[in-house]
Design a protein around this motif. Structure first.
Motif, PDB file in Angstrom:
ATOM      1  N   THR A  23      -1.772  -4.115   1.658  1.00  0.00           N
ATOM      2  CA  THR A  23      -1.810  -3.927   0.201  1.00  0.00           C
ATOM      3  C   THR A  23      -2.781  -2.864  -0.288  1.00  0.00           C
ATOM      4  N   THR A  24      -3.517  -2.194   0.570  1.00  0.00           N
ATOM      5  CA  THR A  24      -4.579  -1.241   0.239  1.00  0.00           C
ATOM      6  C   THR A  24      -5.731  -1.905  -0.513  1.00  0.00           C
ATOM      7  N   ALA A  25      -6.042  -3.150  -0.170  1.00  0.00           N
ATOM      8  CA  ALA A  25      -7.231  -3.802  -0.717  1.00  0.00           C
ATOM      9  C   ALA A  25      -8.484  -3.094  -0.210  1.00  0.00           C
ATOM     10  N   VAL A  26      -9.547  -3.142  -1.006  1.00  0.00           N
ATOM     11  CA  VAL A  26     -10.805  -2.475  -0.670  1.00  0.00           C
ATOM     12  C   VAL A  26     -11.897  -3.522  -0.527  1.00  0.00           C
ATOM     13  N   ASP A  27     -12.437  -3.651   0.674  1.00  0.00           N
ATOM     14  CA  ASP A  27     -13.521  -4.605   0.896  1.00  0.00           C
ATOM     15  C   ASP A  27     -14.791  -4.152   0.185  1.00  0.00           C
ATOM     16  N   PRO A  28     -15.612  -5.101  -0.301  1.00  0.00           N
ATOM     17  CA  PRO A  28     -16.838  -4.751  -1.046  1.00  0.00           C
ATOM     18  C   PRO A  28     -17.949  -4.271  -0.109  1.00  0.00           C
ATOM     19  N   LEU A  29     -18.019  -2.963   0.109  1.00  0.00           N
ATOM     20  CA  LEU A  29     -18.962  -2.410   1.070  1.00  0.00           C
ATOM     21  C   LEU A  29     -20.427  -2.666   0.730  1.00  0.00           C
ATOM     22  N   PRO A  30     -20.848  -2.599  -0.539  1.00  0.00           N
ATOM     23  CA  PRO A  30     -22.278  -2.832  -0.806  1.00  0.00           C
ATOM     24  C   PRO A  30     -22.748  -4.206  -0.336  1.00  0.00           C
ATOM     25  N   GLU A  31     -21.975  -5.248  -0.619  1.00  0.00           N
ATOM     26  CA  GLU A  31     -22.363  -6.592  -0.222  1.00  0.00           C
ATOM     27  C   GLU A  31     -22.251  -6.775   1.294  1.00  0.00           C
ATOM     28  N   ILE A  32     -21.175  -6.265   1.873  1.00  0.00           N
ATOM     29  CA  ILE A  32     -20.984  -6.388   3.318  1.00  0.00           C
ATOM     30  C   ILE A  32     -22.062  -5.605   4.058  1.00  0.00           C
ATOM     31  N   ARG A  56      13.038  -9.161 -13.446  1.00  0.00           N
ATOM     32  CA  ARG A  56      13.484  -9.706 -12.157  1.00  0.00           C
ATOM     33  C   ARG A  56      12.458  -9.482 -11.057  1.00  0.00           C
ATOM     34  N   PHE A  57      11.550  -8.531 -11.275  1.00  0.00           N
ATOM     35  CA  PHE A  57      10.563  -8.147 -10.271  1.00  0.00           C
ATOM     36  C   PHE A  57       9.161  -8.543 -10.702  1.00  0.00           C
ATOM     37  N   GLU A  58       8.247  -8.515  -9.734  1.00  0.00           N
ATOM     38  CA  GLU A  58       6.824  -8.655 -10.035  1.00  0.00           C
ATOM     39  C   GLU A  58       6.016  -7.828  -9.046  1.00  0.00           C
ATOM     40  N   LEU A  59       4.902  -7.296  -9.524  1.00  0.00           N
ATOM     41  CA  LEU A  59       3.959  -6.604  -8.645  1.00  0.00           C
ATOM     42  C   LEU A  59       3.163  -7.658  -7.885  1.00  0.00           C
ATOM     43  N   ALA A  60       2.984  -7.430  -6.591  1.00  0.00           N
ATOM     44  CA  ALA A  60       2.343  -8.439  -5.750  1.00  0.00           C
ATOM     45  C   ALA A  60       0.865  -8.175  -5.494  1.00  0.00           C
ATOM     46  N   ALA A  61       0.384  -6.989  -5.851  1.00  0.00           N
ATOM     47  CA  ALA A  61      -1.014  -6.626  -5.587  1.00  0.00           C
ATOM     48  C   ALA A  61      -1.363  -5.410  -6.428  1.00  0.00           C
ATOM     49  N   PRO A  62      -2.652  -5.163  -6.646  1.00  0.00           N
ATOM     50  CA  PRO A  62      -3.048  -3.925  -7.318  1.00  0.00           C
ATOM     51  C   PRO A  62      -2.573  -2.711  -6.521  1.00  0.00           C
ATOM     52  N   HIS A  63      -2.441  -1.561  -7.194  1.00  0.00           N
ATOM     53  CA  HIS A  63      -1.961  -0.344  -6.514  1.00  0.00           C
ATOM     54  C   HIS A  63      -2.863   0.842  -6.871  1.00  0.00           C
ATOM     55  N   PHE A  92      -3.886   3.308  -5.056  1.00  0.00           N
ATOM     56  CA  PHE A  92      -3.614   4.571  -4.376  1.00  0.00           C
ATOM     57  C   PHE A  92      -2.123   4.904  -4.493  1.00  0.00           C
ATOM     58  N   SER A  93      -1.426   5.128  -3.388  1.00  0.00           N
ATOM     59  CA  SER A  93      -0.013   5.502  -3.510  1.00  0.00           C
ATOM     60  C   SER A  93       0.921   4.489  -2.843  1.00  0.00           C
ATOM     61  N   LEU A  94       0.447   3.257  -2.694  1.00  0.00           N
ATOM     62  CA  LEU A  94       1.275   2.161  -2.197  1.00  0.00           C
ATOM     63  C   LEU A  94       1.515   1.153  -3.312  1.00  0.00           C
ATOM     64  N   VAL A  95       2.763   0.721  -3.466  1.00  0.00           N
ATOM     65  CA  VAL A  95       3.114  -0.313  -4.439  1.00  0.00           C
ATOM     66  C   VAL A  95       3.724  -1.488  -3.681  1.00  0.00           C
ATOM     67  N   CYS A  96       3.178  -2.679  -3.885  1.00  0.00           N
ATOM     68  CA  CYS A  96       3.699  -3.907  -3.291  1.00  0.00           C
ATOM     69  C   CYS A  96       4.382  -4.719  -4.387  1.00  0.00           C
ATOM     70  N   PHE A  97       5.611  -5.111  -4.158  1.00  0.00           N
ATOM     71  CA  PHE A  97       6.390  -5.794  -5.193  1.00  0.00           C
ATOM     72  C   PHE A  97       7.415  -6.707  -4.540  1.00  0.00           C
ATOM     73  N   ARG A  98       8.033  -7.579  -5.328  1.00  0.00           N
ATOM     74  CA  ARG A  98       9.047  -8.494  -4.813  1.00  0.00           C
ATOM     75  C   ARG A  98       9.918  -9.003  -5.950  1.00  0.00           C
ATOM     76  N   LEU A  99      11.005  -9.622  -5.585  1.00  0.00           N
ATOM     77  CA  LEU A  99      11.862 -10.289  -6.555  1.00  0.00           C
ATOM     78  C   LEU A  99      11.289 -11.663  -6.877  1.00  0.00           C
ATOM     79  N   ARG A 100      11.338 -12.036  -8.129  1.00  0.00           N
ATOM     80  CA  ARG A 100      10.877 -13.368  -8.513  1.00  0.00           C
ATOM     81  C   ARG A 100      11.788 -14.457  -7.937  1.00  0.00           C
ATOM     82  N   ALA A 101      12.985 -14.062  -7.520  1.00  0.00           N
ATOM     83  CA  ALA A 101      13.954 -15.031  -7.003  1.00  0.00           C
ATOM     84  C   ALA A 101      13.553 -15.607  -5.651  1.00  0.00           C
TER      85      ALA A 101
END
Length: 477
Positions: A248-257, A397-404, A406-415
């Motif tokens: 999903t292109t999640a970003v880990d919190p580097l300052p805390e880690i 009919r669709f929903e975004l599954a995660a923040p985007h 950068f240039s990746l979009v994660c999505f799915r059908l609500r069905a």
């Protein structure tokens, strides 16, 4: 016996090959993105043995057209949106051609002085345009090197971390205690592979839970895992944080880690294989906040920075630790330059001995595009992904599954999962686009990743139109 190709024959054949590549790029948009043939089709079409006598280049190019390209997955296609981008460019191909023509083996400074020094400067150039911490520059105790992939970078970082955690005993007597690696549940599979190769065992990696909203590593969970291992007598060796996870292109919190790693003396490696390229744009450098706490960092110019595979840029804050962990000096490699201590021998920064002249293609790319050209490419990808995401968000009919970010979009059908999987099969079956999938929160999720320099608004719009049209049939049926 066939004679060697002389320079004049090479020139003529070279023109033909370059023309073939240019024609391939020109016609890519008209080709199916993926092959429709079953497994074994290429093997069955090839002769059982090589030719007894040499053949002209024209015959090879003809077979490229009829046997090979129809049975490829075309990663450079404007409708290829799968995995992460792995795109090349004209300057990169030319740099690779020069590298192949020179045939340099750059294992030591002495075996190719310009090969080594150009690489050092290119990694410093990249560090500068991405505003990486000063500790990663070659002018200090750190520096950069080109690995073949982020997987190799993670392995090398793990070996350096084991050397530090064991006080050098790892190199002398092997794994004499239980050493541990840590990464989020969204971390790349190469982290587990690196731990296995390094001798940590199948259970050597501790998966750290993520925030259910951001899908980024939870620092509190990391601290708890480290403390539990220390209490059990195990040695925490390395934490691999991710900037731009694969799913999903999640970003880990580097300052805390980073603060936790500093507290416990644990090596912090930051894997930004895909998303690191975004840091050429000042407005996207927020993802690198806290990087000054890292011991090593990598990203792949061969993903989103127009440089052909293979090219991973890997930096360490202390090159001395890495060299101590990896150097082996047989007599046949001894030379005056190495003994002087005044040069870098990149064979000590990697697992293999041999090295290609990969810095050339990076040099060609950086000089052809310039910093502003690279920024324009990244911004185009981000804008196209945002354009697609807006279309998804506007359709009930669709929903975004995660923040985007950068240039990746994660999505799915609500069905549901079955409908989403059927949609992916239907759309990929058209041959016009190619998407891949993951699971987010346990649910089947489609991924659309933009990165090809050939991709424009029309291709993203076509992808959406195919999805929207097929969704009607999938949901109805």
């Amino acid at each position: 016996m066939a004679e060697h190709m002389d320079p004049d024959e090479f020139r003529r054949a070279g023109y033909a090959v370059v023309d073939w590549i240019a024609d391939y790029w020109t016609t890519l948009g008209k080709r199916p993105v993926t092959s429709q043939d079953p497994p074994g089709a290429v093997a069955a079409a090839l002769p059982a043995s090589p030719p007894e006598h040499g053949e002209p280049v024209e015959a090879v190019l003809a077979d490229l057209d009829t046997l090979i390209t129809p049975r490829l997955t075309h990663w450079q296609h404007p409708g290829f949106f799968g995995y992460f981008p792995a795109n090349t460019s004209g300057p990169s191909v030319l740099g690779d051609l020069v590298s192949s023509g020179l045939g340099v083996q750059g294992m030591l400074w002495a075996t190719g002085p310009a090969c080594t020094e150009l690489e050092t400067v290119m990694l410093d150039w990249l560090a500068g345009i991405m505003d990486l911490p000063e500790r990663f520059r070659s002018t200090g105790p750190g520096g950069g090197v080109i690995q073949d992939s982020a997987s190799s970078a993670t392995l090398v970082a793990t070996l350096g971390a084991l050397h530090r955690a064991s006080g050098g005993r790892w190199r002398a007597v092997g794994i004499d205690r239980r050493y541990r690696a840590y990464t989020s549940t969204q971390g790349h599979s190469s982290i587990e592979k690196a731990a296995r190769i390094a001798g940590l065992g199948e259970d050597g990696v501790r998966p750290i839970e993520v925030d259910p909203e951001t899908l980024a590593m939870r620092p509190a969970a990391l601290r708890a895992a480290i403390e539990a291992d220390r209490a059990a007598g195990d040695v925490p060796a390395i934490v691999v944080a991710t900037v731009g996870t694969t799913s999903t292109t999640a970003v880990d919190p580097l300052p805390e880690i980073g603060a936790i790693c500093a507290e416990y003396g644990v090596w912090l490696h930051v894997d930004a294989a895909y998303a690191g390229a975004a840091a050429v744009c000042p407005e996207l450098r927020w993802s690198h906040a806290g990087l000054e706490l890292a011991d090593s960092y990598c990203f792949d110019p061969h993903k989103w920075l127009l440089t052909g595979f293979d090219c991973d840029a890997f930096w360490v804050a202390d090159r001395g630790e890495l060299i101590e962990a990896l150097t082996v000096m047989p007599e046949f490699l001894r030379n005056a330059a190495t003994e002087s201590g005044a040069v870098i021998d990149y064979r000590d920064w990697q697992v293999p001995l041999g090295r290609r002249f990969r810095a050339l293609k990076l040099w060609f790319v950086l000089r052809w595009y310039g910093v502003e050209g690279l920024r324009a490419h990244i911004r185009t990808g981000v804008a196209l992904a945002d354009r697609f995401a807006r279309r998804v968000a506007a359709d009930d009919r669709f929903e975004l599954a995660a923040p985007h970010p950068f240039s990746l979009v994660c999505f799915r059908l609500r069905a549901g999962d079955e409908a989403s999987a059927a949609l992916l099969d239907r759309v990929n079956g058209t041959g016009r686009v190619h998407l891949t999938h993951t699971r987010v929160g346990g649910r089947y999720t489609l991924r659309l990743a933009v990165g090809s320099p050939l991709t424009a608004e029309e291709h993203v719009d076509e992808a959406w139109e195919l999805l929207a049209s097929a969704a009607s049939d999938v949901v109805a049926g």
